[in-house]
Design a protein around this motif. Structure first.
Motif, PDB file in Angstrom:
ATOM      1  N   VAL A  54     -71.937  -2.611 -14.649  1.00  0.00           N
ATOM      2  CA  VAL A  54     -73.144  -3.410 -14.443  1.00  0.00           C
ATOM      3  C   VAL A  54     -73.239  -3.782 -12.970  1.00  0.00           C
ATOM      4  N   SER A  55     -74.390  -3.579 -12.379  1.00  0.00           N
ATOM      5  CA  SER A  55     -74.563  -3.898 -10.962  1.00  0.00           C
ATOM      6  C   SER A  55     -74.439  -5.395 -10.726  1.00  0.00           C
ATOM      7  N   THR A  56     -73.788  -5.739  -9.631  1.00  0.00           N
ATOM      8  CA  THR A  56     -73.668  -7.155  -9.257  1.00  0.00           C
ATOM      9  C   THR A  56     -74.836  -7.616  -8.386  1.00  0.00           C
ATOM     10  N   ALA A  57     -75.722  -6.695  -8.020  1.00  0.00           N
ATOM     11  CA  ALA A  57     -76.905  -7.069  -7.221  1.00  0.00           C
ATOM     12  C   ALA A  57     -77.840  -7.923  -8.074  1.00  0.00           C
ATOM     13  N   ARG A  58     -78.367  -8.996  -7.485  1.00  0.00           N
ATOM     14  CA  ARG A  58     -79.262  -9.902  -8.214  1.00  0.00           C
ATOM     15  C   ARG A  58     -80.597  -9.985  -7.472  1.00  0.00           C
TER      16      ARG A  58
END
Length: 415
Positions: A54-58
């Motif tokens: 899961v991408s940690t970019a928010r």
């Protein structure tokens, strides 16, 4: 005789259209970002998300998803723990909205102000340090004209004006909370002069110093009205800075008794011109007036300012008045005159309230007094009329607030 019958020239809009100030309603919570990604937690949680692919970019999107009265200036996409790789913004009809990505790839904003009463969609993609993608979408509708108000301000950004030029803002809706609106507007000068606002009515707010602006100074108008409620249910969103420069210190004095015009710069006389002012029946206003518009040639019809016969035709209708400069909203001009005999200038006051200078038809002779004065004048120059049989012009009739004492001017401030 009514006041409208005392003016010459043409009744037209004051032309205070140097720019447009947009103040709009914004929905409650409209500044909250639209995001479905969990908030940042501990490093262990970040590591766990990465382990699961899961991408940690928010990604966060403003205005808030589903907003129905969104600001036309606040749209923005931002990302943390990643960089934006793609942002697409479209109007309801599919038209793409151009935008700009920051150099660090962490934010995106539209290049232009949004339209009112328009639905927008935004989709954004970002990658984290591991190359994993995050996606976010949002849609909102901008404020309608019914929930916003517009103000036209003068002078224009980047212009050079005379020492008498006020900052004048005219709103298209009556402001009920003058203090809130004025508190969001700041006018300052590089000269350090104190600048104060004065409300002439619920729709007009002017700013000026005690004395004329200092030559060569820079004046800055800052509009910080985002979220300011000027009328119940109507909010401002404008965030704008306007600057203009004060030119040479030129002041012109018209003496209706001696029928002369004297031009000074820095207090020194540079030109004296013979003139013909308002006749005894229709004298020229006294007082300090500011040039607000300039026309190399313009039409002047007496019917537009109350000089009409029983058939509604004007007592005069001159289609090509040369070198005309407006001094009042009600129709006072200083202009060239080719229809009067040369012998009237400096000898007889003959006009319907304007100040006339000798000139030629066609406005094509630079050696004429009317042409010289026009070529050596700019918007914001001061023209003082004295020794006329008329009263002093009203401060709100044109850009003529200088006819009000400093104490009375400051009393009209809401802050």
């Amino acid at each position: 005789m009514t006041e409208s019958k005392r003016r010459c020239g043409l009744r037209a809009a004051t032309g205070l259209l140097g720019g447009v100030l947009v103040l709009s309603a914004c929905s409650g919570g409209g500044d909250e970002p639209s995001t479905t990604t969990p908030s940042k937690g501990s490093q262990a949680q970040v590591d766990e998300a990465a382990a699961k692919g899961v991408s940690t970019a928010r990604i966060a999107i403003k205005p808030k998803k589903g907003a129905s009265n969104a600001s036309i200036n606040a749209a923005k996409v931002t990302v943390t723990d990643g960089t934006l790789t793609q942002v697409a913004m479209t109007m309801g009809d599919g038209t793409e909205v151009p935008g700009a990505l920051s150099s660090d790839g962490r934010s995106w904003t539209p290049k232009e102000q949004l339209e009112r009463s328009t639905r927008y969609k935004i989709s954004a993609t970002a990658k984290d340090n591991e190359g994993l993608e995050a996606h976010e979408t949002s849609s909102f509708t901008t404020v309608s004209p019914g929930n916003s108000f517009i103000g036209n301000f003068t002078p224009e950004d980047g212009s050079t004006v005379g020492v008498g030029m006020p900052v004048s803002i005219n709103f298209n809706k009556a402001i009920t909370d003058r203090k809130a609106v004025q508190s969001g507007i700041t006018v300052s000068s590089s000269s350090g002069q104190e600048v104060v606002g004065h409300w002439f009515n619920d729709q007009r707010l002017d700013f000026r110093p005690d004395e004329y602006w200092q030559e060569g100074s820079t004046v800055t108008l800052e509009l910080a009205l985002d979220g300011v409620e000027g009328v119940e249910g109507v909010y401002g969103v404008q965030q704008k800075t306007v600057t203009f420069t004060i030119g040479r210190n030129q002041v012109t004095t018209v003496d209706a008794a001696t029928k002369t015009l004297t031009v000074t710069q820095d207090g020194k006389t540079v030109k004296t011109i013979r003139i013909s002012a308002g006749s005894p029946e229709t004298p020229t206003y006294n007082g300090q007036m500011v040039i607000s518009e300039r026309f190399k040639e313009t039409r002047m019809n007496g019917a537009t300012v109350g000089f009409a016969d029983d058939d509604g035709k004007g007592e005069y209708d001159i289609k090509d008045v040369p070198h005309a400069m407006r001094l009042s909203t009600s129709g006072t001009f200083i202009h060239g005159n080719y229809w009067g005999a040369d012998s009237i200038f400096g000898k007889v006051n003959t006009s319907h309230g304007c100040v006339g200078l000798n000139d030629v038809k066609g406005a094509d002779d630079p050696n004429q007094p009317g042409a010289w004065f026009y070529d050596n004048s700019i918007i914001g120059d001061v023209v003082i009329v004295k020794n006329s049989k008329d009263k002093t012009i009203a401060p709100d009739n044109g850009l003529n607030g200088w006819n009000m004492s400093w104490a009375r001017w400051k009393a009209g401030s809401a802050v």
